[in-house]
Design a protein around this motif. Structure first.
Motif, PDB file in Angstrom:
ATOM      1  N   PHE A 289     -52.860   8.357 -35.536  1.00  0.00           N
ATOM      2  CA  PHE A 289     -51.412   8.527 -35.405  1.00  0.00           C
ATOM      3  C   PHE A 289     -51.115   9.102 -34.031  1.00  0.00           C
ATOM      4  N   SER A 290     -50.115   8.541 -33.361  1.00  0.00           N
ATOM      5  CA  SER A 290     -49.650   9.091 -32.087  1.00  0.00           C
ATOM      6  C   SER A 290     -48.308   8.462 -31.743  1.00  0.00           C
ATOM      7  N   GLY A 291     -47.449   9.257 -31.115  1.00  0.00           N
ATOM      8  CA  GLY A 291     -46.159   8.732 -30.680  1.00  0.00           C
ATOM      9  C   GLY A 291     -45.281   8.259 -31.815  1.00  0.00           C
ATOM     10  N   GLY A 292     -45.422   8.879 -32.994  1.00  0.00           N
ATOM     11  CA  GLY A 292     -44.571   8.519 -34.116  1.00  0.00           C
ATOM     12  C   GLY A 292     -45.004   7.288 -34.880  1.00  0.00           C
ATOM     13  N   GLN A 293     -46.179   6.748 -34.573  1.00  0.00           N
ATOM     14  CA  GLN A 293     -46.634   5.573 -35.304  1.00  0.00           C
ATOM     15  C   GLN A 293     -48.149   5.559 -35.428  1.00  0.00           C
ATOM     16  N   PHE A 294     -48.639   4.712 -36.333  1.00  0.00           N
ATOM     17  CA  PHE A 294     -50.063   4.588 -36.573  1.00  0.00           C
ATOM     18  C   PHE A 294     -50.624   3.414 -35.772  1.00  0.00           C
ATOM     19  N   HIS A 295     -51.848   3.592 -35.278  1.00  0.00           N
ATOM     20  CA  HIS A 295     -52.501   2.586 -34.447  1.00  0.00           C
ATOM     21  C   HIS A 295     -53.887   2.273 -35.004  1.00  0.00           C
ATOM     22  N   LYS A 296     -54.359   1.068 -34.726  1.00  0.00           N
ATOM     23  CA  LYS A 296     -55.717   0.657 -35.078  1.00  0.00           C
ATOM     24  C   LYS A 296     -56.375   0.073 -33.834  1.00  0.00           C
ATOM     25  N   SER A 297     -57.474   0.689 -33.407  1.00  0.00           N
ATOM     26  CA  SER A 297     -58.133   0.271 -32.174  1.00  0.00           C
ATOM     27  C   SER A 297     -59.489  -0.358 -32.474  1.00  0.00           C
ATOM     28  N   PRO A 298     -59.624  -1.681 -32.283  1.00  0.00           N
ATOM     29  CA  PRO A 298     -60.915  -2.340 -32.472  1.00  0.00           C
ATOM     30  C   PRO A 298     -61.809  -2.143 -31.243  1.00  0.00           C
ATOM     31  N   PRO A 299     -63.067  -2.546 -31.307  1.00  0.00           N
ATOM     32  CA  PRO A 299     -63.971  -2.379 -30.163  1.00  0.00           C
ATOM     33  C   PRO A 299     -63.417  -3.020 -28.889  1.00  0.00           C
ATOM     34  N   GLY A 300     -63.566  -2.308 -27.778  1.00  0.00           N
ATOM     35  CA  GLY A 300     -63.123  -2.807 -26.483  1.00  0.00           C
ATOM     36  C   GLY A 300     -61.751  -2.321 -26.080  1.00  0.00           C
ATOM     37  N   ASN A 301     -60.978  -1.780 -27.014  1.00  0.00           N
ATOM     38  CA  ASN A 301     -59.644  -1.289 -26.689  1.00  0.00           C
ATOM     39  C   ASN A 301     -59.710   0.058 -25.982  1.00  0.00           C
ATOM     40  N   VAL A 302     -58.712   0.302 -25.165  1.00  0.00           N
ATOM     41  CA  VAL A 302     -58.543   1.589 -24.493  1.00  0.00           C
ATOM     42  C   VAL A 302     -57.472   2.389 -25.235  1.00  0.00           C
ATOM     43  N   ILE A 303     -57.728   3.676 -25.404  1.00  0.00           N
ATOM     44  CA  ILE A 303     -56.745   4.603 -25.964  1.00  0.00           C
ATOM     45  C   ILE A 303     -56.404   5.616 -24.882  1.00  0.00           C
ATOM     46  N   LEU A 304     -55.099   5.852 -24.673  1.00  0.00           N
ATOM     47  CA  LEU A 304     -54.663   6.779 -23.631  1.00  0.00           C
ATOM     48  C   LEU A 304     -53.672   7.772 -24.225  1.00  0.00           C
ATOM     49  N   PHE A 305     -54.046   9.058 -24.170  1.00  0.00           N
ATOM     50  CA  PHE A 305     -53.167  10.129 -24.622  1.00  0.00           C
ATOM     51  C   PHE A 305     -52.689  10.925 -23.416  1.00  0.00           C
ATOM     52  N   ASN A 306     -51.360  11.077 -23.289  1.00  0.00           N
ATOM     53  CA  ASN A 306     -50.803  11.956 -22.274  1.00  0.00           C
ATOM     54  C   ASN A 306     -51.046  13.414 -22.671  1.00  0.00           C
ATOM     55  N   PRO A 307     -50.957  14.346 -21.741  1.00  0.00           N
ATOM     56  CA  PRO A 307     -51.087  15.761 -22.091  1.00  0.00           C
ATOM     57  C   PRO A 307     -50.081  16.170 -23.163  1.00  0.00           C
ATOM     58  N   GLU A 308     -50.548  16.962 -24.123  1.00  0.00           N
ATOM     59  CA  GLU A 308     -49.740  17.500 -25.225  1.00  0.00           C
ATOM     60  C   GLU A 308     -49.166  16.407 -26.126  1.00  0.00           C
ATOM     61  N   GLU A 309     -49.784  15.252 -26.143  1.00  0.00           N
ATOM     62  CA  GLU A 309     -49.359  14.176 -27.038  1.00  0.00           C
ATOM     63  C   GLU A 309     -50.103  14.327 -28.358  1.00  0.00           C
ATOM     64  N   VAL A 310     -49.368  14.574 -29.432  1.00  0.00           N
ATOM     65  CA  VAL A 310     -49.981  14.855 -30.728  1.00  0.00           C
ATOM     66  C   VAL A 310     -50.638  13.596 -31.287  1.00  0.00           C
ATOM     67  N   HIS A 311     -51.853  13.767 -31.824  1.00  0.00           N
ATOM     68  CA  HIS A 311     -52.570  12.640 -32.410  1.00  0.00           C
ATOM     69  C   HIS A 311     -53.602  13.160 -33.409  1.00  0.00           C
ATOM     70  N   ASP A 312     -54.129  12.257 -34.209  1.00  0.00           N
ATOM     71  CA  ASP A 312     -55.265  12.565 -35.066  1.00  0.00           C
ATOM     72  C   ASP A 312     -56.276  11.440 -34.886  1.00  0.00           C
ATOM     73  N   GLY A 313     -57.158  11.210 -35.828  1.00  0.00           N
ATOM     74  CA  GLY A 313     -58.105  10.119 -35.682  1.00  0.00           C
ATOM     75  C   GLY A 313     -59.146  10.121 -36.780  1.00  0.00           C
ATOM     76  N   GLN A 314     -59.591   8.902 -37.152  1.00  0.00           N
ATOM     77  CA  GLN A 314     -60.632   8.739 -38.155  1.00  0.00           C
ATOM     78  C   GLN A 314     -61.164   7.311 -38.092  1.00  0.00           C
ATOM     79  N   PRO A 315     -62.338   7.084 -38.663  1.00  0.00           N
ATOM     80  CA  PRO A 315     -62.850   5.709 -38.711  1.00  0.00           C
ATOM     81  C   PRO A 315     -61.967   4.843 -39.599  1.00  0.00           C
ATOM     82  N   GLY A 316     -61.824   3.581 -39.238  1.00  0.00           N
ATOM     83  CA  GLY A 316     -61.079   2.637 -40.065  1.00  0.00           C
ATOM     84  C   GLY A 316     -62.003   1.536 -40.552  1.00  0.00           C
ATOM     85  N   GLY A 317     -61.729   0.999 -41.708  1.00  0.00           N
ATOM     86  CA  GLY A 317     -62.576  -0.064 -42.238  1.00  0.00           C
ATOM     87  C   GLY A 317     -63.867   0.472 -42.826  1.00  0.00           C
TER      88      GLY A 317
END
Length: 276
Positions: free
Chosen positions: A51-79
């Motif tokens: 979760f980040s920026g008010g929405q949920f995201h799914k990142s498959p292999p090869g994708n880039v994830i970019l968080f700005n400073p103080e940008e709230v997020h969480d994270g866990q394995p999917g699938g």
């Protein structure tokens, strides 16, 4: 399974504030939190759900994830498969001049990416090369600085918002006052009433506005800031018990639990990693 998830932090020997996280996660989920740094990540295998920026995201292999400073997020394995990824953290003070240069400006500027999940081979390769130089402890200072600049340059090319002097509206200004108060009193036993008074807001209005803007409660934000400050103290070798008490944790066990929910490891394990 004791070793189902693995985390390792590696600090650059050349570039201040530059740190790489290598993570393999099977049975772990991060609490919602935010870092002071820019975070440039690459999903290597598995799927990264967050979760980040008010929405949920799914990142498959090869994708880039970019968080700005103080940008709230969480994270866990999917699938069904374990998640393997890396993150490069760089403090805004370190990269502001690089953003200014990439933007063709004479002075440092505040830059925020307008993308969180990015499919771009050039940025992915730049992040992986920077991480390789740091984790393998190869190359000179100029090699790592140049690799970091390539990450920043491509980030700018992909778009974002740049403003030398951020213009804020009244809610932003009041919340900034609250955040400034929190950061100035991390070692004190501050109350919600204290923070509300600093922001010149009623308790109800403040709670609603804060969560609406940042995606976490003020209490969660205070804990997050204390953990980030504690991490900075650990970086310079401060004793664990001293750090725990300084930043308001009841004891080392409480500190361990809170720290691990954000960094995937205990404070002792983190301090051991960065001392290598």
């Amino acid at each position: 399974m004791a070793n189902a998830s693995r985390f390792q932090f590696i600090k650059s020997q050349h570039v201040p504030t530059l740190t790489v996280l290598q993570a393999a996660i099977k049975d772990f989920s991060y609490d919602r939190h935010a870092h002071e740094e820019f975070a440039f990540g690459v999903t290597l295998s598995g799927r990264q759900d967050f979760f980040s920026g008010g929405q949920f995201h799914k990142s498959p292999p090869g994708n880039v994830i970019l968080f700005n400073p103080e940008e709230v997020h969480d994270g866990q394995p999917g699938g069904k498969h374990a998640l393997d990824y890396l993150m490069v953290y760089a403090h805004p003070d370190q990269v502001k001049p690089l953003f200014a240069d990439a933007l063709g400006r004479e002075h440092a500027t505040d830059f925020r990416s307008n993308q969180t999940l990015i499919q771009d081979a050039q940025l992915r390769h730049a992040i992986l090369e920077l991480a390789r130089l740091v984790t393998s402890q190869t190359g000179s200072c100029i090699d790592q600085e140049n690799a970091l600049y390539r990450v920043i340059e491509r980030t700018v090319q992909l778009g974002g918002i740049s403003q030398p002097s951020p213009v804020t509206n009244r809610p932003d200004t009041l919340l900034r006052l609250a955040k400034e108060y929190i950061h100035a009193h991390l070692e004190s036993d501050m109350s919600l009433d204290d923070i509300c008074q600093a922001a010149h807001l009623s308790k109800y209005h403040f709670l609603r506005l804060f969560r609406q803007h940042y995606g976490i409660t003020p209490h969660q934000y205070v804990i997050n800031c204390r953990i980030n400050a504690a991490r900075t103290a650990l970086d310079v070798g401060a004793p664990l018990n001293e750090v725990a008490l300084r930043f308001g944790f009841a004891d080392l066990s409480h500190f361990n639990r809170r720290f691990k929910r954000i960094y995937g490891m205990t404070p002792h394990q983190y301090q051991r990693d960065i001392a290598r």
